[in-house]
Design an enzyme around this catalytic site. Structure first.
Site, mmCIF file in Angstrom:
data_model
loop_
_atom_site.group_PDB
_atom_site.id
_atom_site.type_symbol
_atom_site.label_atom_id
_atom_site.label_comp_id
_atom_site.label_asym_id
_atom_site.label_seq_id
_atom_site.Cartn_x
_atom_site.Cartn_y
_atom_site.Cartn_z
ATOM 1 C CE LYS A 222 -11.209 -10.255 -15.055
ATOM 2 N NZ LYS A 222 -11.028 -10.814 -16.389
ATOM 3 N NE ARG A 256 -16.058 -7.879 -19.788
ATOM 4 C CZ ARG A 256 -16.220 -8.062 -18.484
ATOM 5 N NH1 ARG A 256 -15.204 -7.903 -17.660
ATOM 6 N NH2 ARG A 256 -17.391 -8.409 -18.009
#
Ligand code: 7PM
Length: 274
Positions: A222, A256
């Site tokens: 991210k 995840r």
């Protein structure tokens, strides 16, 4: 801590890894739908070999800044992949990454065992689809909508507000008959959050554990990791593994991630040494 999802039980006494399987049109090939399905299935089987305990299948509709995907298009992307994996009798549950009740319904009918909803079952009809199934659910927090949420995220108290949202959606699930052991919670890193918000949430993971549900953390590749390292998205492996390790040590149950092999190995060391 046992998480119930369809015919599967996930043991979260040790943190587990959810492998990301994106089903998106391949702009470099004109092989059409078969190649797209085949590539996703192949990738999914690799992630299982690498130690993924769950596969998260997404047709891109939940991605920030993604061009919206129509219901028909999303169904055509994800359902054949789920069917192909179920036909192979894979040993791990399939999660469907969607906020659309019709996609949840079709995915569950095709054999998916977990609904991963970045909108936390706020779409009309979503709660009912999960409640009348035996699927597990991941409730994620997002401020605003994917197209605009990163423009100017604002909170008085990000930890308190995210925690209240997750608690409210969990209570809504319980009231609808979804047992506590089918519910996972996720603060939603990067979804309407600045770098400071993401850091505050990461440090507050032990507080989120007080809600009594397993915690899912998605920090893999991210942009907050890009802000910390200066690296582009294709060079965030080491930062992602560090984020997964510290999240696990702070109480996350399911990570995840894109890079399953590296994360599974790192978590084995955490389990042995923590
Ligand atoms: C571009 C930006 C592409 C962000 C993809 C993403 C999460 C999720 C996603 C998460 C749960 C990504 C994200 N992130 N579901 N779906 N938690 N539960 O990095 O953090 O894959 S999309």
């Amino acid at each position: 801590m046992l998480f119930h999802c369809g015919r599967f039980r996930l043991n979260f006494d040790q943190p587990q890894v959810m492998g990301i399987v994106n089903v998106t049109p391949d702009s470099f090939s004109d092989g059409g739908q078969f190649q797209q399905v085949d590539a996703a299935v192949h990738h999914a089987l690799t992630l299982i070999e690498q130690g993924a305990a769950v596969l998260d299948i997404g047709g891109e509709s939940t991605r920030p800044n993604a061009t919206p995907v129509s219901l028909t298009e999303e169904l055509q992307r994800v359902v054949p992949v789920i069917e192909a994996l179920v036909a192979r009798d894979i040993p791990v549950p399939i999660s469907i990454d969607t906020y659309k009740p019709a996609v949840m319904q079709a995915a569950i009918a095709a054999g998916a065992s977990i609904v991963n909803d970045v909108r936390g079952l706020q779409e009309p009809g979503a709660l009912e689809v999960v409640a009348k199934s035996d699927a597990g659910v991941c409730i994620m927090h997002m401020q605003g909508m994917p197209q605009t949420m990163q423009l100017d995220p604002h909170y008085e108290d990000v930890v308190a507000e995210v925690k209240l949202f997750l608690q409210t959606q969990r209570d809504m699930c319980l009231a609808a008959g979804i047992a506590q052991d089918r519910i996972m919670l996720d603060p939603g890193f990067g979804f309407g959050k600045t770098r400071a918000h993401n850091i505050a949430l990461a440090k507050a993971l032990p507080e989120f554990s007080e809600l009594g549900c397993p915690l899912l953390v998605g920090l893999s590749r991210k942009s907050v990791l890009g802000q910390m390292t200066g690296n582009d998205v294709d060079a965030r492996l080491h930062a992602s593994v560090a984020a997964a390790v510290i999240s696990a040590m702070q109480g996350a149950h399911l990570l995840r991630v894109h890079d399953v092999k590296a994360t599974v190995e790192a978590l084995k060391v955490v389990a042995a040494l923590k």
